[in-house]
Design a protein around this motif. Structure first.
Motif, PDB file in Angstrom:
ATOM      1  N   GLU A  16       0.805  -1.222   0.000  1.00 63.10           N
ATOM      2  CA  GLU A  16       0.000   0.000   0.000  1.00 63.10           C
ATOM      3  C   GLU A  16       0.835   1.268   0.000  1.00 63.10           C
ATOM      4  OE1 GLU A  16      -3.033  -0.262  -0.840  1.00 63.10           O
ATOM      5  OE2 GLU A  16      -3.616   1.139   0.736  1.00 63.10           O
ATOM      6  N   GLY A  17       0.505   2.210  -0.875  1.00 65.53           N
ATOM      7  CA  GLY A  17       1.134   3.534  -0.838  1.00 65.53           C
ATOM      8  C   GLY A  17       2.609   3.534  -1.173  1.00 65.53           C
ATOM      9  N   GLY A  19       3.945   3.781  -4.005  1.00 65.14           N
ATOM     10  CA  GLY A  19       4.259   4.766  -5.049  1.00 65.14           C
ATOM     11  C   GLY A  19       4.384   4.148  -6.428  1.00 65.14           C
ATOM     12  N   LYS A  20       3.701   3.011  -6.644  1.00 68.14           N
ATOM     13  CA  LYS A  20       3.798   2.379  -7.976  1.00 68.14           C
ATOM     14  C   LYS A  20       3.286   3.327  -9.056  1.00 68.14           C
ATOM     15  CE  LYS A  20       1.532  -1.258  -6.867  1.00 68.14           C
ATOM     16  NZ  LYS A  20       0.510  -0.931  -7.834  1.00 68.14           N
ATOM     17  N   SER A  21       2.074   3.858  -8.820  1.00 70.34           N
ATOM     18  CA  SER A  21       1.500   4.755  -9.846  1.00 70.34           C
ATOM     19  C   SER A  21       2.420   5.946 -10.066  1.00 70.34           C
ATOM     20  CB  SER A  21       0.123   5.265  -9.407  1.00 70.34           C
ATOM     21  OG  SER A  21      -0.706   4.183  -9.127  1.00 70.34           O
ATOM     22  N   SER A  22       2.966   6.482  -8.982  1.00 70.57           N
ATOM     23  CA  SER A  22       3.829   7.668  -9.090  1.00 70.57           C
ATOM     24  C   SER A  22       5.090   7.358  -9.897  1.00 70.57           C
ATOM     25  CB  SER A  22       4.231   8.163  -7.696  1.00 70.57           C
ATOM     26  OG  SER A  22       3.114   8.292  -6.868  1.00 70.57           O
ATOM     27  N   ARG A  54     -11.072  -7.393 -12.678  1.00 66.10           N
ATOM     28  CA  ARG A  54     -10.485  -6.480 -11.685  1.00 66.10           C
ATOM     29  C   ARG A  54     -11.591  -5.766 -10.888  1.00 66.10           C
ATOM     30  NH1 ARG A  54      -5.737  -3.231 -11.116  1.00 66.10           N
ATOM     31  NH2 ARG A  54      -6.207  -1.356  -9.956  1.00 66.10           N
ATOM     32  N   ARG A  78      -5.263 -13.186 -15.181  1.00 62.62           N
ATOM     33  CA  ARG A  78      -3.854 -13.286 -15.643  1.00 62.62           C
ATOM     34  C   ARG A  78      -3.754 -14.133 -16.919  1.00 62.62           C
ATOM     35  NH1 ARG A  78      -1.058 -14.211 -10.676  1.00 62.62           N
ATOM     36  NH2 ARG A  78      -1.191 -11.948 -10.615  1.00 62.62           N
ATOM     37  N   ARG A 100       2.247  -4.732 -11.147  1.00 66.52           N
ATOM     38  CA  ARG A 100       1.966  -5.986 -10.437  1.00 66.52           C
ATOM     39  C   ARG A 100       1.880  -7.166 -11.412  1.00 66.52           C
ATOM     40  NH1 ARG A 100       1.119  -4.908  -5.223  1.00 66.52           N
ATOM     41  NH2 ARG A 100      -0.077  -3.102  -4.578  1.00 66.52           N
ATOM     42  N   SER A 105       0.549 -12.182  -6.149  1.00 70.52           N
ATOM     43  CA  SER A 105      -0.290 -13.288  -5.654  1.00 70.52           C
ATOM     44  C   SER A 105       0.412 -14.007  -4.501  1.00 70.52           C
ATOM     45  CB  SER A 105      -0.582 -14.289  -6.773  1.00 70.52           C
ATOM     46  OG  SER A 105      -1.107 -13.640  -7.899  1.00 70.52           O
ATOM     47  N   GLN A 109      -2.045 -13.105  -1.600  1.00 64.33           N
ATOM     48  CA  GLN A 109      -2.841 -14.288  -1.283  1.00 64.33           C
ATOM     49  C   GLN A 109      -2.023 -15.242  -0.389  1.00 64.33           C
ATOM     50  OE1 GLN A 109      -3.237 -12.635  -4.412  1.00 64.33           O
ATOM     51  NE2 GLN A 109      -5.076 -11.945  -3.364  1.00 64.33           N
ATOM     52  N   ARG A 153      -5.821   9.062  -0.388  1.00 64.13           N
ATOM     53  CA  ARG A 153      -6.404   8.918  -1.725  1.00 64.13           C
ATOM     54  C   ARG A 153      -7.920   8.811  -1.768  1.00 64.13           C
ATOM     55  NH1 ARG A 153      -2.627   4.266  -4.027  1.00 64.13           N
ATOM     56  NH2 ARG A 153      -3.849   3.246  -2.438  1.00 64.13           N
ATOM     57  N   GLU A 160      -7.658  -2.575   0.091  1.00 66.66           N
ATOM     58  CA  GLU A 160      -7.161  -1.471   0.932  1.00 66.66           C
ATOM     59  C   GLU A 160      -7.853  -1.436   2.291  1.00 66.66           C
ATOM     60  OE1 GLU A 160      -6.015   1.486  -2.809  1.00 66.66           O
ATOM     61  OE2 GLU A 160      -7.968   1.641  -1.846  1.00 66.66           O
ATOM     62  N   GLN A 192      11.964   6.937   0.836  1.00 60.23           N
ATOM     63  CA  GLN A 192      12.704   8.155   0.525  1.00 60.23           C
ATOM     64  C   GLN A 192      11.804   9.141  -0.233  1.00 60.23           C
ATOM     65  OE1 GLN A 192      16.858   7.001  -1.088  1.00 60.23           O
ATOM     66  NE2 GLN A 192      15.470   5.473  -1.939  1.00 60.23           N
TER      67      GLN A 192
HETATM   68  N1  Z5A Z   1      -3.686  -7.984  -5.974  1.00 64.72           N
HETATM   69  C1  Z5A Z   1      -3.649  -9.210  -5.343  1.00 64.72           C
HETATM   70  O1  Z5A Z   1      -4.153  -9.338  -4.232  1.00 64.72           O
HETATM   71  N2  Z5A Z   1      -3.053 -10.263  -5.972  1.00 64.72           N
HETATM   72  C2  Z5A Z   1      -2.511 -10.166  -7.200  1.00 64.72           C
HETATM   73  O2  Z5A Z   1      -1.981 -11.159  -7.738  1.00 64.72           O
HETATM   74  C3  Z5A Z   1      -2.538  -8.885  -7.846  1.00 64.72           C
HETATM   75  C4  Z5A Z   1      -3.131  -7.816  -7.194  1.00 64.72           C
HETATM   76  C5  Z5A Z   1      -1.940  -8.734  -9.199  1.00 64.72           C
HETATM   77  C6  Z5A Z   1      -4.994  -3.611  -6.700  1.00 64.72           C
HETATM   78  O3  Z5A Z   1      -3.697  -3.326  -7.040  1.00 64.72           O
HETATM   79  C7  Z5A Z   1      -5.024  -4.683  -5.654  1.00 64.72           C
HETATM   80  O4  Z5A Z   1      -4.924  -5.971  -6.234  1.00 64.72           O
HETATM   81  C8  Z5A Z   1      -3.873  -4.583  -4.698  1.00 64.72           C
HETATM   82  C9  Z5A Z   1      -3.392  -6.001  -4.492  1.00 64.72           C
HETATM   83  C10 Z5A Z   1      -4.331  -6.849  -5.278  1.00 64.72           C
HETATM   84  N3  Z5A Z   1      -4.377  -4.039  -3.508  1.00 64.72           N
HETATM   85  N4  Z5A Z   1      -3.853  -3.390  -2.647  1.00 64.72           N
HETATM   86  N5  Z5A Z   1      -3.593  -2.767  -1.768  1.00 64.72           N
HETATM   87  P1  Z5A Z   1      -3.220  -1.882  -7.447  1.00 64.72           P
HETATM   88  O5  Z5A Z   1      -1.779  -2.048  -7.712  1.00 64.72           O
HETATM   89  O6  Z5A Z   1      -4.062  -1.352  -8.516  1.00 64.72           O
HETATM   90  O7  Z5A Z   1      -3.510  -0.951  -6.176  1.00 64.72           O
HETATM   91  P2  Z5A Z   1      -2.601  -0.278  -5.100  1.00 64.72           P
HETATM   92  O8  Z5A Z   1      -1.767  -1.205  -4.348  1.00 64.72           O
HETATM   93  O9  Z5A Z   1      -3.558   0.500  -4.280  1.00 64.72           O
HETATM   94  O10 Z5A Z   1      -1.536   0.595  -5.895  1.00 64.72           O
HETATM   95  P3  Z5A Z   1      -1.519   2.049  -6.566  1.00 64.72           P
HETATM   96  O11 Z5A Z   1      -2.877   2.631  -6.726  1.00 64.72           O
HETATM   97  O12 Z5A Z   1      -0.670   1.940  -7.790  1.00 64.72           O
HETATM   98  O13 Z5A Z   1      -0.788   2.971  -5.632  1.00 64.72           O
HETATM   99  P4  Z5A Z   1       0.444   2.929  -4.716  1.00 64.72           P
HETATM  100  O14 Z5A Z   1       1.567   2.078  -5.080  1.00 64.72           O
HETATM  101  O15 Z5A Z   1      -0.207   2.546  -3.445  1.00 64.72           O
HETATM  102  O16 Z5A Z   1       1.028   4.379  -4.764  1.00 64.72           O
HETATM  103  P5  Z5A Z   1       0.667   5.838  -5.350  1.00 64.72           P
HETATM  104  O17 Z5A Z   1      -0.822   5.983  -5.609  1.00 64.72           O
HETATM  105  O18 Z5A Z   1       1.596   6.115  -6.433  1.00 64.72           O
HETATM  106  O19 Z5A Z   1       1.060   6.680  -4.090  1.00 64.72           O
HETATM  107  C11 Z5A Z   1       0.250   6.764  -2.944  1.00 64.72           C
HETATM  108  C12 Z5A Z   1       0.379   8.219  -2.370  1.00 64.72           C
HETATM  109  O20 Z5A Z   1       1.712   8.413  -1.880  1.00 64.72           O
HETATM  110  C13 Z5A Z   1       0.143   9.308  -3.412  1.00 64.72           C
HETATM  111  O21 Z5A Z   1      -0.520  10.362  -2.795  1.00 64.72           O
HETATM  112  C14 Z5A Z   1       1.560   9.727  -3.823  1.00 64.72           C
HETATM  113  O22 Z5A Z   1       1.618  11.062  -4.228  1.00 64.72           O
HETATM  114  C15 Z5A Z   1       2.325   9.518  -2.533  1.00 64.72           C
HETATM  115  N6  Z5A Z   1       3.739   9.140  -2.742  1.00 64.72           N
HETATM  116  C16 Z5A Z   1       4.223   8.219  -3.623  1.00 64.72           C
HETATM  117  N7  Z5A Z   1       5.566   8.118  -3.514  1.00 64.72           N
HETATM  118  C17 Z5A Z   1       5.941   8.992  -2.548  1.00 64.72           C
HETATM  119  C18 Z5A Z   1       7.204   9.351  -1.950  1.00 64.72           C
HETATM  120  N8  Z5A Z   1       8.347   8.768  -2.339  1.00 64.72           N
HETATM  121  N9  Z5A Z   1       7.209  10.247  -0.958  1.00 64.72           N
HETATM  122  C19 Z5A Z   1       6.028  10.821  -0.540  1.00 64.72           C
HETATM  123  N10 Z5A Z   1       4.814  10.545  -1.045  1.00 64.72           N
HETATM  124  C20 Z5A Z   1       4.767   9.640  -2.033  1.00 64.72           C
END
Ligand code: Z5A
Length: 209
Positions: A16-17, A19-22, A54, A78, A100, A105, A109, A153, A160, A192
Motif C-alpha cells: 500500500e502507498g 508509489g507504484k502509480s507515481s 479487476r 492473468r 503488479r 499473488s 494471497q 487517496r 485497501e 525516501q
Molecule cells: N492484488 C492481489 O491481491 N493479488 C494479485 O496477484 C494482484 C493484485 C496482481 C490492486 O492493485 C489490488 O490488487 C492490490 C493487491 C491486489 N491491492 N492493494 N492494496 P493496485 O496495484 O491497482 O492498487 P494499489 O496497491 O492501491 O496501488 P496504486 O494505486 O498503484 O498505488 P500505490 O503504489 O499505493 O502508490 P501511489 O498511488 O503512487 O502513491 C500513494 C500516495 O503516496 C500518493 O498520494 C503519492 O503522491 C504519494 N507518494 C508516492 N511516492 C511517494 C514518496 N516517495 N514520498 C512521498 N509521497 C509519495
C-alpha cells in the motif's frame, strides 16, 4: 517463445502507498528515452475482460469473497492478460512493464491471506508455463508509512480495507521472495523522497539498458 528473441518483461510491486502509480510514468519515460519500445499494463487487468474481473475483485461488497474464489479470479484475469497482451507483446520484441504480476499473488494471497504457496505455484505453472518477469522492481517501505500515504487517496477498495497485520505479512512475503530470488529482484527503498526513489529506479534501469 524463445527467451533470446522476446522483449524484456518487468514488473513493479509494492505494498500500500509504495508509489507504484507515481513511478510507472517515470519508468516508461526513462525507457522510451533509451529507445526501448515499452508497453505499460497492469494486474489484475490489462485487457477489457481482465479489467472486468479487476472490478469484481476490487469492489467492496457485503458477501465475503472466498479465498479460493479470489485466487482463481486473479489467475483467470492473468491467463487472459498473458494470452491476449503480454505474450504477443513480448513476442514482437517489445518491452513490457506490468504494474503488479504473480509476485503479488504470492505476497497478497500467500502472505496476506495465508494461502498455500504451493497452490499458487501450481497455478503459476498452469497459467504461465515457464514465463516469469525478467526483473521485479519492489518498492519497499514500512507498512505504517505506506498506509498513511494511501489514506490520502479517498475511498478504499476491497484490498485497501485490510489491516496493518495483513499488509505486514504482504511486505514480509515480498521481502522473502526478494531474498530467495536476488537475481530477479531489485528492492528500492520507497520511504525516501520521490526524487531519490526515482534516482534508485534509474540506476536499476540503466544497468538493464
Ligand atoms: N492484488 C492481489 O491481491 N493479488 C494479485 O496477484 C494482484 C493484485 C496482481 C490492486 O492493485 C489490488 O490488487 C492490490 C493487491 C491486489 N491491492 N492493494 N492494496 P493496485 O496495484 O491497482 O492498487 P494499489 O496497491 O492501491 O496501488 P496504486 O494505486 O498503484 O498505488 P500505490 O503504489 O499505493 O502508490 P501511489 O498511488 O503512487 O502513491 C500513494 C500516495 O503516496 C500518493 O498520494 C503519492 O503522491 C504519494 N507518494 C508516492 N511516492 C511517494 C514518496 N516517495 N514520498 C512521498 N509521497 C509519495
Amino acid at each position: 517463445m524463445s527467451d533470446t528473441q522476446r522483449g524484456l518483461f518487468l514488473s513493479l510491486e509494492g505494498t500500500e502507498g509504495a508509489g507504484k502509480s507515481s513511478n510507472l510514468a517515470f519508468i516508461k519515460e526513462f525507457l522510451d528515452s533509451k529507445n526501448k519500445n515499452v508497453l505499460v499494463t497492469r494486474e489484475p487487468g490489462g485487457t477489457p475482460f481482465a479489467e472486468e474481473i479487476r472490478e469484481l475483485l476490487l469492489t467492496p461488497r457485503d458477501e465475503v469473497v472466498c479465498e479460493n474464489t479470489e485466487l482463481l479470479l486473479i489467475f483467470a484475469a492473468r491467463a487472459q492478460h498473458l494470452q491476449k497482451l503480454i505474450v504477443p507483446t513480448l513476442e514482437q520484441g517489445k518491452w513490457l512493464v506490468s504494474d503488479r504480476f504473480t509476485d503479488a499473488s504470492f505476497a497478497y494471497q500467500g502472505g496476506g491471506r495465508k494461502m498455500s504457496f504451493d497452490t499458487i505455484k501450481q497455478l503459476e505453472s498452469l497459467v504461465q508455463g515457464a514465463l516469469r518477469p525478467d526483473l521485479v522492481i519492489l518498492l519497499d517501505l514500512p507498512v505504517e508509512l505506506g498506509m498513511q500515504r494511501a489514506a490520502k487517496r479517498g475511498a478504499l477498495d476491497r484490498f485497501e480495507q485490510e489491516d496493518l497485520e495483513f499488509f505486514s505479512r504482504v511486505r514480509q512475503a515480498y521481502l522473502a521472495r526478494a531474498e530467495q530470488n536476488p537475481h530477479r529482484y531489485a528492492v528500492v527503498d520507497a520511504s525516501q523522497p520521490l526524487s531519490s526513489v526515482q534516482d534508485d529506479i534509474r540506476g536499476v534501469l540503466e544497468s538493464l539498458v
